[in-house]
Scaffold this motif. Structure first.
Motif, PDB file in Angstrom:
ATOM      1  N   VAL A 179       0.868  -1.189   0.000  1.00 30.24           N
ATOM      2  CA  VAL A 179       0.000   0.000   0.000  1.00 30.24           C
ATOM      3  C   VAL A 179       0.901   1.234   0.000  1.00 30.24           C
ATOM      4  O   VAL A 179       1.664   1.455   0.924  1.00 30.24           O
ATOM      5  N   GLY A 231      -0.144   4.552  -1.319  1.00 27.86           N
ATOM      6  CA  GLY A 231      -0.917   5.686  -1.821  1.00 27.86           C
ATOM      7  C   GLY A 231      -0.790   6.899  -0.905  1.00 27.86           C
ATOM      8  O   GLY A 231      -1.266   7.980  -1.221  1.00 27.86           O
ATOM      9  N   GLY A 232      -0.146   6.705   0.248  1.00 24.84           N
ATOM     10  CA  GLY A 232      -0.076   7.782   1.239  1.00 24.84           C
ATOM     11  C   GLY A 232       0.964   8.821   0.853  1.00 24.84           C
ATOM     12  O   GLY A 232       1.983   8.499   0.244  1.00 24.84           O
ATOM     13  N   ARG A 267       3.411  13.056   7.680  1.00 28.09           N
ATOM     14  CA  ARG A 267       4.208  13.147   8.914  1.00 28.09           C
ATOM     15  C   ARG A 267       5.694  13.254   8.603  1.00 28.09           C
ATOM     16  O   ARG A 267       6.455  13.882   9.312  1.00 28.09           O
ATOM     17  N   GLN A 306      -5.969   4.085  -6.058  1.00 27.69           N
ATOM     18  CA  GLN A 306      -7.153   4.362  -5.244  1.00 27.69           C
ATOM     19  C   GLN A 306      -7.647   5.773  -5.572  1.00 27.69           C
ATOM     20  O   GLN A 306      -6.865   6.658  -5.908  1.00 27.69           O
ATOM     21  N   GLY A 351      -8.005   6.470   2.837  1.00 32.61           N
ATOM     22  CA  GLY A 351      -7.220   5.621   3.737  1.00 32.61           C
ATOM     23  C   GLY A 351      -6.808   4.308   3.090  1.00 32.61           C
ATOM     24  O   GLY A 351      -7.294   3.951   2.012  1.00 32.61           O
ATOM     25  N   HIS A 352      -5.896   3.598   3.787  1.00 30.63           N
ATOM     26  CA  HIS A 352      -5.347   2.377   3.178  1.00 30.63           C
ATOM     27  C   HIS A 352      -6.348   1.225   3.098  1.00 30.63           C
ATOM     28  O   HIS A 352      -6.105   0.236   2.413  1.00 30.63           O
ATOM     29  N   GLN A 378       3.531  -2.116   4.098  1.00 35.63           N
ATOM     30  CA  GLN A 378       3.520  -0.653   3.986  1.00 35.63           C
ATOM     31  C   GLN A 378       4.748  -0.133   3.243  1.00 35.63           C
ATOM     32  O   GLN A 378       5.697  -0.860   3.009  1.00 35.63           O
ATOM     33  N   ASP A 379       4.736   1.192   2.977  1.00 32.41           N
ATOM     34  CA  ASP A 379       5.760   1.745   2.080  1.00 32.41           C
ATOM     35  C   ASP A 379       7.185   1.807   2.622  1.00 32.41           C
ATOM     36  O   ASP A 379       8.133   1.702   1.853  1.00 32.41           O
ATOM     37  N   GLY A 385      -0.970   1.030  16.271  1.00 33.40           N
ATOM     38  CA  GLY A 385      -2.154   0.481  16.938  1.00 33.40           C
ATOM     39  C   GLY A 385      -1.794  -0.686  17.851  1.00 33.40           C
ATOM     40  O   GLY A 385      -0.717  -1.276  17.726  1.00 33.40           O
ATOM     41  N   GLU A 407      -6.683   1.543  17.185  1.00 37.26           N
ATOM     42  CA  GLU A 407      -5.735   2.556  16.740  1.00 37.26           C
ATOM     43  C   GLU A 407      -5.152   3.332  17.922  1.00 37.26           C
ATOM     44  O   GLU A 407      -5.812   3.499  18.956  1.00 37.26           O
ATOM     45  N   TYR A 408      -3.928   3.823  17.741  1.00 36.43           N
ATOM     46  CA  TYR A 408      -3.187   4.413  18.866  1.00 36.43           C
ATOM     47  C   TYR A 408      -3.928   5.526  19.600  1.00 36.43           C
ATOM     48  O   TYR A 408      -3.814   5.666  20.800  1.00 36.43           O
ATOM     49  N   ASN A 432       0.554  -3.199  16.261  1.00 37.91           N
ATOM     50  CA  ASN A 432       0.201  -3.545  14.878  1.00 37.91           C
ATOM     51  C   ASN A 432       1.177  -2.856  13.928  1.00 37.91           C
ATOM     52  O   ASN A 432       1.403  -1.653  14.026  1.00 37.91           O
ATOM     53  N   GLN A 485      -6.415  -2.727   8.277  1.00 32.19           N
ATOM     54  CA  GLN A 485      -6.391  -3.718   9.363  1.00 32.19           C
ATOM     55  C   GLN A 485      -7.757  -3.902  10.013  1.00 32.19           C
ATOM     56  O   GLN A 485      -7.916  -4.744  10.887  1.00 32.19           O
ATOM     57  N   TYR A 523      10.603  -4.439  12.325  1.00 29.44           N
ATOM     58  CA  TYR A 523       9.889  -3.161  12.151  1.00 29.44           C
ATOM     59  C   TYR A 523      10.786  -1.946  12.301  1.00 29.44           C
ATOM     60  O   TYR A 523      11.346  -1.709  13.374  1.00 29.44           O
ATOM     61  N   LYS A 574       8.569   7.311   9.204  1.00 26.59           N
ATOM     62  CA  LYS A 574       7.294   8.035   9.148  1.00 26.59           C
ATOM     63  C   LYS A 574       7.400   9.450   9.673  1.00 26.59           C
ATOM     64  O   LYS A 574       6.582  10.293   9.318  1.00 26.59           O
TER      65      LYS A 574
HETATM   66  N1  UGB Z   1      -1.667   4.595   2.579  1.00 33.49           N
HETATM   67  C1  UGB Z   1      -2.320   4.398   1.382  1.00 33.49           C
HETATM   68  O1  UGB Z   1      -1.902   3.577   0.554  1.00 33.49           O
HETATM   69  N2  UGB Z   1      -3.421   5.153   1.134  1.00 33.49           N
HETATM   70  C2  UGB Z   1      -3.933   6.058   2.015  1.00 33.49           C
HETATM   71  O2  UGB Z   1      -4.960   6.683   1.716  1.00 33.49           O
HETATM   72  C3  UGB Z   1      -3.248   6.227   3.241  1.00 33.49           C
HETATM   73  C4  UGB Z   1      -2.120   5.490   3.498  1.00 33.49           C
HETATM   74  P1  UGB Z   1       0.669   5.752   7.338  1.00 33.49           P
HETATM   75  P2  UGB Z   1      -0.972   5.242   9.680  1.00 33.49           P
HETATM   76  O3  UGB Z   1       2.667   0.512  11.182  1.00 33.49           O
HETATM   77  O4  UGB Z   1       3.348   2.349  12.017  1.00 33.49           O
HETATM   78  C5  UGB Z   1      -0.775   2.699  10.224  1.00 33.49           C
HETATM   79  O5  UGB Z   1       0.063   7.087   7.189  1.00 33.49           O
HETATM   80  O6  UGB Z   1      -2.208   5.034   8.868  1.00 33.49           O
HETATM   81  C6  UGB Z   1      -0.501   3.747   2.882  1.00 33.49           C
HETATM   82  C7  UGB Z   1      -1.700   1.842  11.067  1.00 33.49           C
HETATM   83  O7  UGB Z   1      -3.013   2.365  10.947  1.00 33.49           O
HETATM   84  O8  UGB Z   1       2.146   5.595   7.229  1.00 33.49           O
HETATM   85  O9  UGB Z   1      -0.838   6.475  10.505  1.00 33.49           O
HETATM   86  C8  UGB Z   1       0.782   4.535   3.098  1.00 33.49           C
HETATM   87  O10 UGB Z   1       1.404   4.821   1.856  1.00 33.49           O
HETATM   88  C9  UGB Z   1      -1.237   1.818  12.528  1.00 33.49           C
HETATM   89  O11 UGB Z   1      -2.052   0.925  13.281  1.00 33.49           O
HETATM   90  O12 UGB Z   1       0.300   5.065   8.730  1.00 33.49           O
HETATM   91  O13 UGB Z   1      -0.796   4.035  10.673  1.00 33.49           O
HETATM   92  C10 UGB Z   1       1.555   3.608   4.006  1.00 33.49           C
HETATM   93  O14 UGB Z   1       2.249   2.645   3.255  1.00 33.49           O
HETATM   94  C11 UGB Z   1       0.203   1.348  12.614  1.00 33.49           C
HETATM   95  O15 UGB Z   1       0.251   0.011  12.293  1.00 33.49           O
HETATM   96  C12 UGB Z   1       0.458   2.895   4.819  1.00 33.49           C
HETATM   97  O16 UGB Z   1      -0.739   3.062   4.090  1.00 33.49           O
HETATM   98  C13 UGB Z   1       1.067   2.184  11.696  1.00 33.49           C
HETATM   99  O17 UGB Z   1       0.550   2.213  10.334  1.00 33.49           O
HETATM  100  C14 UGB Z   1       0.304   3.413   6.240  1.00 33.49           C
HETATM  101  O18 UGB Z   1       0.018   4.807   6.247  1.00 33.49           O
HETATM  102  C15 UGB Z   1       2.450   1.629  11.633  1.00 33.49           C
END
Ligand code: UGB
Length: 598
Positions: A118, A120-121, A125, A208, A237-238, A266-267, A304, A322-323, A352, A401, A424, A428
């Motif tokens: 995923v 798309g974000g 931050r 998306q 959102g993801h 995630q990215d 989370g 979620e946190y 998470n 999730q 991990y 971010k």
């Molecule tokens: N993303 C998308 O692909 N599309 C979107 O619209 C938004 C995001 P963030 P977040 O592991 O540290 C998550 O913003 O959402 C992708 C979990 O919810 O980096 O604040 C984006 O590109 C949290 O429970 O994270 O927090 C990225 O790859 C916790 O596990 C991914 O989604 C946290 O991640 C996450 O987006 C974490």
């Protein structure tokens, strides 16, 4: 009414739907027919797109929004009736027999897996101006996240096939969810680099769409402040990944091709693939429909918490809270101190990391029922305590999730806990915010993300019997981090602990100031004593044995300031760069047997 003649029959239907859903305000400022006609058609093109990209269409979106906004106004707790407790999962210890067995089972299953990134974000931050997957995972080799992910998947593919006797044709697919913010740049990065060695047909990009914004509690759609013929939109959102996998037909294609697992990630987590084989092994062995990979979590850390929720009526589920919701939920349920560390120094609720493994069969069955829609939430910023007006428009959001929230109790939902040093290290937070993270909590910054790679590789080598000197503590961009020997290897060198062990023998040692990069699959370390920098590259088919004492001035580490714009952003957000003073660098370009003993 007069404008209707401009529209196609489908557009007329959409207009009727909007009027029925109380959205008359969208048309109130429309000029008479003949004026702005192109803009009016464009408006309906946008409406059609927004309508088709949301499961159930815009009317479903508006209805859900009204319900959620009403709940938010009355302060309804989404966890009403549920009480939280600490769940139990599969706790793994890196390198023990159990772990090694799970890794082996995971490698075996990997050829039946598909990966979904995923991406798309925007990474608000972090504040980095490029796409996050293009950032270097570490700057010793400069390999970016996307390249590392693809090389890891290719290495898994090869390892899995050779375990199957070498006669398998498996190509592990990779889907990448992008958005308007990231799509073109992701595609460009792939094309410019020949898909980093993957076949272009192996990679699918799913974009998306954003969702409509809402102006008030009645869910009136918000118009773009700069264009009265355009609806304002924001990311959903993801969680969109589920509906996209379903609506694109990709999940069905994978299912029909006999694949069994889909792995989401995630990215920017440079360590993730160290944990994938064992986690997939857990899924296969325990037959989990959903397996979520977790790490010990520090209280208040911005990830989370995996929580067991038991409803008054007896229902239970194990789900991410979620946190920002965990602390209030705990306080409201008999834990007066809220989200705090236990005597272990960690929150009792595992963290998470949004690394999820689903079994495709049950997943596809569920999505066939839901169309991929998952539980959403709304987070309006109200002007005042009356909660009648918003500071700015809001929208519905969803998280990937949350998928298990709608599953029946019969679904096998589990989780796996691994050490954070192994699994991990996300990137971010920007340097300024990272420096403000409470002492002892992870920074989740470019600095900590890179240093975690070196720590992980050093610790793995230690487990395999190499004497790796202790780290030193240094401060970069206001963050205190452990600096271990800068050790990195390509995924094809070793994916699992057994592979690392098979490539290291005798008495090996690495000093703290050393750098070692291994960029070939068949490089064995035997009685190597390294104090300096050693860079090794070898084509497939070249078998290299490296030993003896390698000593040189090596690469030193220089502090850089994140505010110094004369330095590329990718580097200055780390707070350090390498000064490559001296190294032993060997590249083997022909197959054959070699021995390097300086
Ligand atoms: N993303 C998308 O692909 N599309 C979107 O619209 C938004 C995001 P963030 P977040 O592991 O540290 C998550 O913003 O959402 C992708 C979990 O919810 O980096 O604040 C984006 O590109 C949290 O429970 O994270 O927090 C990225 O790859 C916790 O596990 C991914 O989604 C946290 O991640 C996450 O987006 C974490």
């Amino acid at each position: 009414q007069e404008n209707l003649s401009l529209l196609s029959p489908q557009q007329v239907e959409l207009a009727k739907m909007l009027l029925e859903m109380g959205q008359t305000h969208l048309f109130q400022h429309w000029s008479e027919p003949g004026v702005d006609d192109d803009e009016k058609r464009a408006f309906f093109d946008q409406i059609a797109k927004l309508n088709s990209s949301y499961p159930g269409g815009l009317s479903a979106y508006i209805n859900t929004a009204r319900e959620l906004l009403a709940d938010s106004k009355t302060g309804k707790n989404p966890y009403d009736g549920f009480s939280p407790s600490v769940p139990s999962g599969e706790v793994l210890t890196y390198g023990d027999d159990n772990f090694v067995q799970f890794e082996e089972a995971g490698i075996k299953e990997a050829r039946k897996a598909a990966f979904v990134l995923v991406a798309g974000g925007l990474g608000e931050r972090l504040g980095y101006k490029g796409i996050k997957v293009a950032l270097p995972r570490e700057t010793t080799t400069g390999t970016c996240f996307l390249q590392h992910y693809i090389e890891s998947i290719l290495a898994l593919q090869e390892a899995s096939c050779s375990l199957a006797g070498g006669d398998c044709q498996a190509e592990i697919p990779l889907a990448i969810m992008t958005s308007d913010d990231t799509h073109l740049r992701t595609l460009e990065l792939l094309q410019k680099n020949s898909f980093f060695g993957m076949k272009p047909t192996q990679v699918k990009l799913l974009k998306q769409e954003k969702v409509v914004c809402l102006d008030d509690n009645e869910a009136h759609l918000a118009l773009d402040p700069h264009n009265k013929y355009k609806i304002q939109t924001k990311p959903h959102g993801h969680g969109d990944v589920h509906s996209l996998l379903y609506s694109s037909g990709l999940l069905k294609v994978w299912h029909d091709a006999g694949l069994r697992w889909v792995l989401f990630f995630q990215d920017t987590n440079g360590l993730l693939f160290k944990a994938i084989p064992a986690a997939l092994g857990v899924s296969a062995t325990k037959q989990y429909h959903v397996n979520s990979l977790t790490v010990p979590r520090k209280a208040k850390e911005a990830i989370g918490g995996i929580t067991k929720l038991t409803h008054k009526d007896g229902r239970t589920m194990v789900i991410n809270v979620e946190y920002n919701q965990l602390d209030p939920l705990l306080r409201a349920s008999g834990y007066p101190d809220g989200d705090v560390n236990s005597e272990t120094g960690y929150s009792p609720f595992p963290g998470n990391i949004n690394q999820l493994i689903f079994e495709i069969g049950p997943y596809l069955e569920e999505l066939t029922k839901t169309g991929g829609a998952i539980k959403e939430f709304v987070n309006p910023k109200y002007k005042d305590a009356t909660k009648t007006a918003f500071k700015s428009s809001t929208r519905l959001e969803c998280m990937m999730q949350d998928y298990p929230k709608t599953l029946p109790p019969s679904a096998r939902v589990g989780f796996t806990v691994m050490d954070a040093w192994l699994a991990y290290a996300p990137v971010k937070n920007n340097p300024e915010d990272a420096a403000k993270v409470p002492k002892g909590n992870p920074y989740h910054s470019a600095t900590s993300g890179e240093m975690a790679i070196y720590r992980s590789h050093s610790l793995i080598l230690r487990k395999a019997g190499v004497k790796v000197e202790d780290p030193v503590i240094q401060v970069f961009n206001g963050q205190e981090v452990e600096v271990w020997s800068r050790v990195v290897w390509k995924p094809k060198w070793a994916l699992t602990f057994s592979e690392v062990k098979s490539k290291v023998s005798g008495n090996c040692s690495i000093s703290q100031r050393s750098t070692m990069a291994i960029k070939g699959s068949n490089i064995a370390l035997e009685d190597l004593s390294l104090d300096g920098a050693l860079i090794l590259e070898a084509v497939d088919g070249a078998e290299v044995k490296v030993g003896g004492s390698v000593q040189n001035k090596g690469w030193s580490i220089e502090n850089v300031d994140y505010k110094d714009t004369s330095i590329p952003e990718e580097i200055r957000i780390r707070g350090f760069r390498f000064n490559k003073v001296e190294q032993l660098e060997k590249t083997y370009t022909e197959p054959g047997k070699y021995s390097l003993t300086p």
